[in-house]
Write a protein that holds these residues in place. Structure first.
Motif, PDB file in Angstrom:
ATOM      1  N   SER A  27     -29.899  89.297 -24.007  1.00 47.51           N
ATOM      2  CA  SER A  27     -30.883  89.016 -25.227  1.00 47.51           C
ATOM      3  C   SER A  27     -29.793  87.732 -25.922  1.00 47.51           C
ATOM      4  CB  SER A  27     -30.872  90.000 -26.464  1.00 47.51           C
ATOM      5  OG  SER A  27     -29.642  90.694 -26.885  1.00 47.51           O
ATOM      6  N   VAL A  28     -30.607  87.268 -26.980  1.00 47.47           N
ATOM      7  CA  VAL A  28     -29.341  86.026 -27.836  1.00 47.47           C
ATOM      8  C   VAL A  28     -30.340  86.374 -28.901  1.00 47.47           C
ATOM      9  CG1 VAL A  28     -29.260  83.773 -27.809  1.00 47.47           C
ATOM     10  CG2 VAL A  28     -29.530  84.205 -25.974  1.00 47.47           C
ATOM     11  N   ALA A  29     -29.094  85.763 -30.051  1.00 43.42           N
ATOM     12  CA  ALA A  29     -29.915  86.452 -31.575  1.00 43.42           C
ATOM     13  C   ALA A  29     -29.930  85.006 -31.632  1.00 43.42           C
ATOM     14  CB  ALA A  29     -28.356  87.169 -32.239  1.00 43.42           C
ATOM     15  N   GLU A  30     -30.589  84.964 -33.166  1.00 43.14           N
ATOM     16  CA  GLU A  30     -30.585  83.315 -34.040  1.00 43.14           C
ATOM     17  C   GLU A  30     -29.246  82.610 -34.470  1.00 43.14           C
ATOM     18  OE1 GLU A  30     -33.186  83.149 -37.029  1.00 43.14           O
ATOM     19  OE2 GLU A  30     -34.452  84.144 -35.999  1.00 43.14           O
ATOM     20  N   GLY A  31     -28.980  81.444 -34.096  1.00 39.88           N
ATOM     21  CA  GLY A  31     -27.951  80.523 -33.974  1.00 39.88           C
ATOM     22  C   GLY A  31     -26.331  81.135 -33.316  1.00 39.88           C
ATOM     23  N   GLU A  32     -27.072  82.173 -32.172  1.00 45.68           N
ATOM     24  CA  GLU A  32     -25.597  82.667 -31.625  1.00 45.68           C
ATOM     25  C   GLU A  32     -25.727  81.988 -29.749  1.00 45.68           C
ATOM     26  OE1 GLU A  32     -24.478  86.798 -29.239  1.00 45.68           O
ATOM     27  OE2 GLU A  32     -26.319  86.568 -28.757  1.00 45.68           O
ATOM     28  N   VAL A  33     -24.268  81.514 -29.432  1.00 44.45           N
ATOM     29  CA  VAL A  33     -24.117  80.720 -28.127  1.00 44.45           C
ATOM     30  C   VAL A  33     -23.607  82.232 -26.805  1.00 44.45           C
ATOM     31  CG1 VAL A  33     -22.805  79.242 -27.227  1.00 44.45           C
ATOM     32  CG2 VAL A  33     -23.444  78.676 -29.406  1.00 44.45           C
ATOM     33  N   LEU A  34     -24.782  81.956 -26.602  1.00 45.14           N
ATOM     34  CA  LEU A  34     -24.393  83.212 -24.957  1.00 45.14           C
ATOM     35  C   LEU A  34     -23.684  82.700 -23.826  1.00 45.14           C
ATOM     36  CD1 LEU A  34     -24.531  86.467 -24.114  1.00 45.14           C
ATOM     37  CD2 LEU A  34     -27.174  85.934 -23.435  1.00 45.14           C
ATOM     38  N   GLY A  35     -22.836  83.109 -23.018  1.00 46.59           N
ATOM     39  CA  GLY A  35     -21.974  82.315 -21.784  1.00 46.59           C
ATOM     40  C   GLY A  35     -22.562  83.075 -21.092  1.00 46.59           C
ATOM     41  N   VAL A  36     -23.468  82.651 -19.774  1.00 45.08           N
ATOM     42  CA  VAL A  36     -23.694  83.184 -18.421  1.00 45.08           C
ATOM     43  C   VAL A  36     -22.488  82.684 -17.184  1.00 45.08           C
ATOM     44  CG1 VAL A  36     -24.902  83.999 -17.111  1.00 45.08           C
ATOM     45  CG2 VAL A  36     -25.825  83.514 -19.232  1.00 45.08           C
ATOM     46  N   ARG A 205     -21.058  85.242 -27.290  1.00 42.78           N
ATOM     47  CA  ARG A 205     -20.682  86.660 -26.633  1.00 42.78           C
ATOM     48  C   ARG A 205     -20.401  86.127 -25.009  1.00 42.78           C
ATOM     49  NH1 ARG A 205     -25.123  89.850 -25.499  1.00 42.78           N
ATOM     50  NH2 ARG A 205     -25.466  88.941 -26.383  1.00 42.78           N
ATOM     51  N   ALA A 206     -20.240  87.211 -24.223  1.00 43.54           N
ATOM     52  CA  ALA A 206     -20.653  86.315 -22.786  1.00 43.54           C
ATOM     53  C   ALA A 206     -20.817  87.432 -21.954  1.00 43.54           C
ATOM     54  CB  ALA A 206     -19.081  85.809 -22.296  1.00 43.54           C
ATOM     55  N   VAL A 207     -21.859  87.426 -20.672  1.00 46.98           N
ATOM     56  CA  VAL A 207     -21.956  88.417 -19.512  1.00 46.98           C
ATOM     57  C   VAL A 207     -21.713  87.389 -18.250  1.00 46.98           C
ATOM     58  CG1 VAL A 207     -23.923  89.237 -20.485  1.00 46.98           C
ATOM     59  CG2 VAL A 207     -24.359  87.010 -19.482  1.00 46.98           C
ATOM     60  N   VAL A 208     -21.265  88.526 -17.664  1.00 47.87           N
ATOM     61  CA  VAL A 208     -21.289  88.165 -16.337  1.00 47.87           C
ATOM     62  C   VAL A 208     -22.403  88.668 -14.885  1.00 47.87           C
ATOM     63  CG1 VAL A 208     -19.445  88.365 -13.999  1.00 47.87           C
ATOM     64  CG2 VAL A 208     -18.899  88.395 -16.252  1.00 47.87           C
ATOM     65  N   ILE A 209     -23.207  87.864 -13.978  1.00 50.69           N
ATOM     66  CA  ILE A 209     -23.583  88.056 -13.252  1.00 50.69           C
ATOM     67  C   ILE A 209     -23.393  87.738 -12.047  1.00 50.69           C
ATOM     68  CG2 ILE A 209     -26.119  87.139 -12.258  1.00 50.69           C
ATOM     69  CD1 ILE A 209     -27.039  86.844 -14.998  1.00 50.69           C
ATOM     70  N   GLY A 210     -23.170  89.410 -11.254  1.00 51.36           N
ATOM     71  CA  GLY A 210     -23.563  89.383 -10.011  1.00 51.36           C
ATOM     72  C   GLY A 210     -24.204  89.831  -9.592  1.00 51.36           C
ATOM     73  N   ARG A 211     -24.428  89.211  -8.837  1.00 48.97           N
ATOM     74  CA  ARG A 211     -25.774  89.726  -6.868  1.00 48.97           C
ATOM     75  C   ARG A 211     -26.984  90.424  -8.293  1.00 48.97           C
ATOM     76  NH1 ARG A 211     -22.282  92.875  -3.373  1.00 48.97           N
ATOM     77  NH2 ARG A 211     -21.355  90.917  -2.314  1.00 48.97           N
ATOM     78  N   GLY A 212     -27.392  88.758  -8.757  1.00 49.21           N
ATOM     79  CA  GLY A 212     -28.745  89.501  -9.454  1.00 49.21           C
ATOM     80  C   GLY A 212     -29.194  90.637 -10.405  1.00 49.21           C
ATOM     81  N   ARG A 213     -27.657  90.585 -10.824  1.00 46.80           N
ATOM     82  CA  ARG A 213     -27.680  92.126 -11.838  1.00 46.80           C
ATOM     83  C   ARG A 213     -26.318  91.691 -13.566  1.00 46.80           C
ATOM     84  NH1 ARG A 213     -30.383  96.452 -10.592  1.00 46.80           N
ATOM     85  NH2 ARG A 213     -30.526  97.291  -8.340  1.00 46.80           N
ATOM     86  N   VAL A 214     -27.341  92.070 -13.805  1.00 49.24           N
ATOM     87  CA  VAL A 214     -25.612  91.664 -15.548  1.00 49.24           C
ATOM     88  C   VAL A 214     -24.729  93.060 -14.797  1.00 49.24           C
ATOM     89  CG1 VAL A 214     -25.018  91.486 -17.878  1.00 49.24           C
ATOM     90  CG2 VAL A 214     -27.028  90.781 -17.065  1.00 49.24           C
ATOM     91  N   VAL A 215     -23.359  92.535 -14.566  1.00 43.38           N
ATOM     92  CA  VAL A 215     -22.173  93.065 -14.241  1.00 43.38           C
ATOM     93  C   VAL A 215     -21.459  93.418 -15.434  1.00 43.38           C
ATOM     94  CG1 VAL A 215     -22.696  93.148 -12.204  1.00 43.38           C
ATOM     95  CG2 VAL A 215     -21.045  91.684 -13.136  1.00 43.38           C
ATOM     96  N   HIS A 216     -21.402  92.884 -16.581  1.00 44.86           N
ATOM     97  CA  HIS A 216     -20.598  92.966 -17.143  1.00 44.86           C
ATOM     98  C   HIS A 216     -21.183  91.895 -18.655  1.00 44.86           C
ATOM     99  CE1 HIS A 216     -16.413  93.925 -19.318  1.00 44.86           C
ATOM    100  NE2 HIS A 216     -16.494  92.305 -19.858  1.00 44.86           N
ATOM    101  N   THR A 217     -20.955  93.035 -19.828  1.00 47.51           N
ATOM    102  CA  THR A 217     -21.285  92.055 -21.151  1.00 47.51           C
ATOM    103  C   THR A 217     -20.101  92.763 -22.107  1.00 47.51           C
ATOM    104  OG1 THR A 217     -23.153  92.834 -20.476  1.00 47.51           O
ATOM    105  CG2 THR A 217     -22.904  91.873 -22.979  1.00 47.51           C
ATOM    106  N   THR A 218     -19.117  91.175 -22.430  1.00 46.39           N
ATOM    107  CA  THR A 218     -18.591  91.393 -23.413  1.00 46.39           C
ATOM    108  C   THR A 218     -18.775  90.685 -25.588  1.00 46.39           C
ATOM    109  OG1 THR A 218     -15.991  90.620 -24.260  1.00 46.39           O
ATOM    110  CG2 THR A 218     -17.215  89.514 -22.565  1.00 46.39           C
ATOM    111  N   ASP A 219     -18.228  91.461 -26.087  1.00 43.14           N
ATOM    112  CA  ASP A 219     -18.793  90.652 -27.501  1.00 43.14           C
ATOM    113  C   ASP A 219     -17.040  89.918 -28.016  1.00 43.14           C
ATOM    114  OD1 ASP A 219     -21.329  91.892 -27.696  1.00 43.14           O
ATOM    115  OD2 ASP A 219     -20.446  93.409 -28.558  1.00 43.14           O
TER     116      ASP A 219
END
Length: 245
Positions: A27-36, A205-219
């Motif tokens: 998810s991405v909140a209003e005004g948030e920048v999400l790193g992938v 925030r940031a998420v890490v994608i590995g082989r088509g799945r979210v494998v890590h999320t960090t605030d």
């Protein structure tokens, strides 16, 4: 808490018989920048294409500003307020720089809408090439133009797919300033970026994608940025070790 601008739940996307996205939820909140983040071939660009409507998910839901958009045409999603900076310097090559920006421009709904004048101020080379066909620009100049087109579109959510690719360090710094300004103006964004250090300095925030799945999320992206061992482990998903930055 800010309301959600974008929500993905159990999204699966295929290229032919290849199952690329395998149950993505984010998810991405209003005004948030999400790193992938993630290695090449892990599904990052497929994710951006799925969100923007260039690809249709086979399963799952995507809600943008409270409305389901999975399966809708890309043009309709764009008109709803989503702007895309695609990977690979994609602009209208037969149109001039001026025309590229003009056809993308939309009236802003926020307190500080982006204008063509502001884009040219940040990327002066576009003003110098104002009447030149975009197809005659260098790759880096086309990337600046693609970013400028997204900005003057004044969308509620900006999707940035490798915006620094092929740019010199000085222009990379200018792109970073634009991302910082998006945050300041409260515009939500998703940043897909191979330059890990560059991304983690600028996202909420940031998420890490590995082989088509979210494998890590960090605030805490700044904390992750300084944790070289964890970064190497996370970005090695897929079987190839990766540097920390």
């Amino acid at each position: 808490m800010p309301e959600s601008m974008l929500e993905l739940d159990d999204v699966h996307t295929y290229y032919g018989q290849s199952h690329v996205l395998q149950g993505i939820a984010l998810s991405v909140a209003e005004g948030e920048v999400l790193g992938v983040l993630g290695r090449n071939g892990m599904g990052k660009t497929t994710l951006i294409h799925t969100i923007s409507g260039l690809l249709r998910p086979r399963k799952g839901t995507i809600r943008f500003r409270g409305r389901g958009i999975e399966g809708r045409p890309a043009e309709r999603i764009s008109r709803a307020g989503m702007a895309l900076v695609p990977q690979g310097h994609r602009v209208f090559p037969s149109l001039t720089v001026k025309e590229n920006l003009k056809v993308a421009a939309r009236r802003g709904t926020g307190a500080q809408p982006w204008t063509t004048e502001e884009v040219v101020e940040r990327f002066p080379v576009l003003g110098e090439r104002w009447g030149l066909s975009a197809g005659l620009l260098s790759g880096g100049q086309q990337q600046m133009l693609a970013l400028g087109r997204a900005l003057v579109g004044n969308g509620h959510l900006v999707l940035l797919d490798e915006p620094t690719e092929g740019l010199d360090p000085q222009t990379v710094a200018k792109v970073g300033e634009v991302i910082d300004e998006l945050r300041r103006r409260g515009t939500a964004a998703i940043l897909v970026e191979q330059k890990v250090d560059f991304a983690l300095r600028r996202v909420d925030r940031a998420v890490v994608i590995g082989r088509g799945r979210v494998v890590h999320t960090t605030d805490a992206p700044e904390q992750l940025r300084t944790d070289a061992a964890t970064l190497r482990e996370l970005l090695a998903v897929g079987g190839v070790a990766a540097p920390a930055a």
